[in-house]
Design an enzyme around this catalytic site. Structure first.
Site, PDB file in Angstrom:
ATOM      1  N   CYS A  75       0.795  -1.234   0.000  1.00 19.31           N
ATOM      2  CA  CYS A  75       0.000   0.000   0.000  1.00 19.31           C
ATOM      3  C   CYS A  75       0.828   1.285   0.000  1.00 19.31           C
ATOM      4  O   CYS A  75       0.769   2.058  -0.947  1.00 19.31           O
ATOM      5  CB  CYS A  75      -0.918   0.017   1.213  1.00 19.31           C
ATOM      6  SG  CYS A  75      -2.112  -1.315   1.176  1.00 19.31           S
TER       7      CYS A  75
HETATM    8  N1  LIG Z   1      -2.433  -6.659   1.724  1.00 18.38           N
HETATM    9  C1  LIG Z   1      -2.865  -5.677   2.461  1.00 18.38           C
HETATM   10  O1  LIG Z   1      -2.514  -5.571   3.632  1.00 18.38           O
HETATM   11  C2  LIG Z   1      -3.833  -4.629   1.918  1.00 18.38           C
HETATM   12  C3  LIG Z   1      -4.356  -3.679   2.820  1.00 18.38           C
HETATM   13  C4  LIG Z   1      -5.256  -2.730   2.357  1.00 18.38           C
HETATM   14  C5  LIG Z   1      -5.606  -2.714   1.008  1.00 18.38           C
HETATM   15  N2  LIG Z   1      -5.075  -3.634   0.139  1.00 18.38           N
HETATM   16  C6  LIG Z   1      -5.517  -3.566  -1.251  1.00 18.38           C
HETATM   17  O2  LIG Z   1      -6.350  -4.686  -1.542  1.00 18.38           O
HETATM   18  C7  LIG Z   1      -6.142  -5.130  -2.884  1.00 18.38           C
HETATM   19  C8  LIG Z   1      -5.774  -6.609  -2.911  1.00 18.38           C
HETATM   20  O3  LIG Z   1      -4.523  -6.787  -2.240  1.00 18.38           O
HETATM   21  P1  LIG Z   1      -4.027  -8.178  -1.695  1.00 18.38           P
HETATM   22  O4  LIG Z   1      -2.903  -7.869  -0.785  1.00 18.38           O
HETATM   23  O5  LIG Z   1      -5.158  -8.993  -1.169  1.00 18.38           O
HETATM   24  O6  LIG Z   1      -3.501  -8.873  -3.055  1.00 18.38           O
HETATM   25  P2  LIG Z   1      -3.057 -10.391  -3.287  1.00 18.38           P
HETATM   26  O7  LIG Z   1      -2.088 -10.392  -4.405  1.00 18.38           O
HETATM   27  O8  LIG Z   1      -2.682 -11.021  -1.968  1.00 18.38           O
HETATM   28  O9  LIG Z   1      -4.393 -11.123  -3.766  1.00 18.38           O
HETATM   29  C9  LIG Z   1      -5.036 -10.833  -4.937  1.00 18.38           C
HETATM   30  C10 LIG Z   1      -5.646 -12.105  -5.512  1.00 18.38           C
HETATM   31  O10 LIG Z   1      -6.410 -11.741  -6.640  1.00 18.38           O
HETATM   32  C11 LIG Z   1      -6.308 -12.788  -7.593  1.00 18.38           C
HETATM   33  N3  LIG Z   1      -6.732 -12.293  -8.889  1.00 18.38           N
HETATM   34  C12 LIG Z   1      -6.070 -11.490  -9.764  1.00 18.38           C
HETATM   35  N4  LIG Z   1      -6.822 -11.236 -10.847  1.00 18.38           N
HETATM   36  C13 LIG Z   1      -8.012 -11.869 -10.667  1.00 18.38           C
HETATM   37  C14 LIG Z   1      -9.209 -11.982 -11.432  1.00 18.38           C
HETATM   38  N5  LIG Z   1      -9.328 -11.371 -12.612  1.00 18.38           N
HETATM   39  N6  LIG Z   1     -10.213 -12.729 -10.927  1.00 18.38           N
HETATM   40  C15 LIG Z   1     -10.094 -13.350  -9.724  1.00 18.38           C
HETATM   41  N7  LIG Z   1      -8.985 -13.286  -8.965  1.00 18.38           N
HETATM   42  C16 LIG Z   1      -7.957 -12.552  -9.426  1.00 18.38           C
HETATM   43  C17 LIG Z   1      -4.861 -13.198  -7.494  1.00 18.38           C
HETATM   44  O11 LIG Z   1      -4.645 -14.500  -8.036  1.00 18.38           O
HETATM   45  C18 LIG Z   1      -4.638 -13.141  -5.973  1.00 18.38           C
HETATM   46  O12 LIG Z   1      -4.919 -14.389  -5.361  1.00 18.38           O
HETATM   47  C19 LIG Z   1      -5.092  -4.185  -3.460  1.00 18.38           C
HETATM   48  O13 LIG Z   1      -5.722  -3.139  -4.122  1.00 18.38           O
HETATM   49  C20 LIG Z   1      -4.397  -3.641  -2.234  1.00 18.38           C
HETATM   50  O14 LIG Z   1      -3.857  -2.364  -2.462  1.00 18.38           O
HETATM   51  C21 LIG Z   1      -4.197  -4.601   0.580  1.00 18.38           C
END
Ligand SMILES: NC(=O)c1ccc[n+]([C@@H]2O[C@H](COP(=O)([O-])OP(=O)(O)OC[C@H]3O[C@@H](n4cnc5c(N)ncnc54)[C@H](O)[C@@H]3O)[C@@H](O)[C@H]2O)c1
Length: 439
Positions: free
Chosen positions: A273
């Site tokens: 982030c």
């Molecule tokens: N990790 C954190 O602590 C956190 C905190 C706040 C906000 N966010 C936000 O949340 C969002 C997700 O982050 P994350 O850390 O969970 O990512 P991540 O990479 O852990 O997980 C994302 C998942 O989405 C899947 N994916 C990708 N394209 C896809 C599609 N078309 N259909 C279905 N699945 C699909 C991927 O295979 C993966 O498993 C981002 O925008 C991030 O900025 C993350």
């Protein structure tokens, strides 16, 4: 579906939830809905994740295997890569990645792809929400046109909302359920329906007037952190020149009961982030001929921090009549913050590259990350070295990059020749302080 039908489905918990993207955000969210007693289908394009989850095992440390096993066994959660199952879902929540491209511009392909898939199966009355962090305007300008290729009208035939994720992996005080959630809808009906759905799994839901206000809220939260961290990083360098310990100063300032929130310096910014999201706003602001000077300046300072740590390490070695070139350096902690298994954008990776470029021989230890894997920017191909007193002695410098709570810092200092502490992890170590250099 009229409002009263949504209400009924939510009250008797027959509403069906679909979560796209089962990562650090999607999986904990799926768990909360499943634990609230509703059926959740998790959609992910990663076949391996789908298989592992359906076998009742977790894919991230913050959600233990036992919790996945329980919700799978109770019939409350299944994972799939069969996207046509979206037809049977009432509320589709999108939690896919939003990284930056090589040119540091928003990489929207995961959101676009998700919307295209949803558009194929979208049916009247479904609710779609986006959780991924992004620039203000994404929901209305980017998602609506793609979703409307289904022939259905947003806000009329189907509902659309934005609710930013506030997941904080490793936080022992707050859970996905207890962290309040902000929601903005494309219309007030969209917001009301989204609010009812989220209230099944989240204790406090905070409605705002529009999707843009909700998108901007998330950006404000992350910009606030990015800028404050940059400020203490800069003060760390200034105070250090003056012989003042920034950690002591922050501890003292934090005793002020109002008007001050402590932020802590480090070897650079990490995680998905804080190093990334502010630049989503920078990119969007350009369309309005507006610079985001605070964000650019903070980015400059934070990006420079690994170089500062290297300079401090070189000075400390120099004091011991050694050069970094040819020295053996051990990095402690590869994850971007304590007690998690996520290395995305971790400054430890940058430190390893910079150290290698200067001719050092570098190893790492991280109890949460047994080996490195290929990433967009780094392909280090390293394995975590097991810690022992004898191995610590072999290194000319040990750099504490992540302050995992598993580490015994007194023991580390005792057996190391030189400790570069970027996190004030050795604050309570009494013996061997002459071996510690803060950076
Ligand atoms: N990790 C954190 O602590 C956190 C905190 C706040 C906000 N966010 C936000 O949340 C969002 C997700 O982050 P994350 O850390 O969970 O990512 P991540 O990479 O852990 O997980 C994302 C998942 O989405 C899947 N994916 C990708 N394209 C896809 C599609 N078309 N259909 C279905 N699945 C699909 C991927 O295979 C993966 O498993 C981002 O925008 C991030 O900025 C993350």
């Amino acid at each position: 579906m009229p409002m009263k039908d949504w209400k009924k489905k939510i009250e008797n918990k027959t509403v069906r939830i679909g979560i796209l993207g089962l990562g650090y955000v999607g999986l904990p969210l799926a768990r909360e809905f499943a634990n609230a007693g509703v059926k959740v289908v998790g959609f992910d394009i990663d076949e391996r994740k789908v298989k592992v989850l359906n076998a009742g095992k977790s894919i991230i440390k913050n959600v233990p295997d036992s919790e996945v096993k329980n919700i799978v066994a109770a019939g409350k959660f299944t994972a799939t890569n069969n996207m046509s199952r979206m037809k049977n879902i009432d509320a589709l929540l999108i939690c896919v990645p939003t990284p930056l491209t090589e040119n540091r511009e928003p990489d929207m392909r995961y959101i676009i792809e998700s919307c295209r898939t949803i558009a194929k199966y979208l049916r009247p009355n479904q609710l779609v929400t986006l959780e991924s962090t992004t620039y203000p305007g994404t929901t209305r300008e980017l998602m609506v046109p793609i979703l409307e290729t289904s022939g259905l009208k947003a806000g009329k035939d189907f509902y659309l909302a934005y609710s930013p994720e506030r997941e904080d992996p490793g936080n022992k005080h707050f859970t996905t359920r207890s962290i309040p959630k902000v929601i903005g809808g494309l219309t007030s009906k969209c917001r009301e329906i989204a609010q009812m759905v989220y209230e099944l799994a989240i204790e406090t839901v905070i409605p705002v007037s529009s999707v843009e206000a909700a998108e901007a809220t998330k950006i404000l939260e992350n910009v606030y952190r990015c800028i404050n961290i940059a400020m203490v990083n800069e003060l760390k360098m200034v105070f250090d020149r003056m012989g003042i310990d920034v950690w002591e100063v922050i501890r003292a300032a934090a005793t002020k009961p109002f008007g001050f929130s402590p932020f802590y310096p480090g070897p650079g910014l990490g995680g998905h982030c804080i190093p990334i999201d502010p630049f989503y706003l920078t990119w969007k602001a350009r369309q309005y001929d507006m610079p985001t000077r605070f964000i650019e300046l903070a980015g400059e300072i934070n990006t420079d921090m690994p170089h500062y740590v290297i300079a401090r390490t070189m000075d400390a070695l120099n004091d011991r009549r050694k050069s970094l070139n040819g020295s053996k350096v051990l990095i402690l902690g590869l994850a971007y913050k304590p007690d998690i298994d996520d290395v995305r954008e971790s400054p430890s990776l940058e430190l390893i590259e910079l150290l290698r470029a200067k001719g050092a021989k570098v190893d790492y230890n991280d109890p949460h990350i047994p080996a490195t894997h290929k990433q967009r920017k780094y392909n280090l191909q390293m394995k975590s070295k097991p810690l022992s007193a004898a191995m610590l002695k072999q290194y000319d410098a040990v750099v504490i990059s992540t302050n995992h709570s598993d580490y015994d810092y007194a023991w580390i200092v005792k057996h190391s020749n030189l400790v570069i502490d970027t996190r004030n992890a050795t604050a309570s170590v009494k013996k061997g302080r002459n071996k510690i250099v803060k950076a």
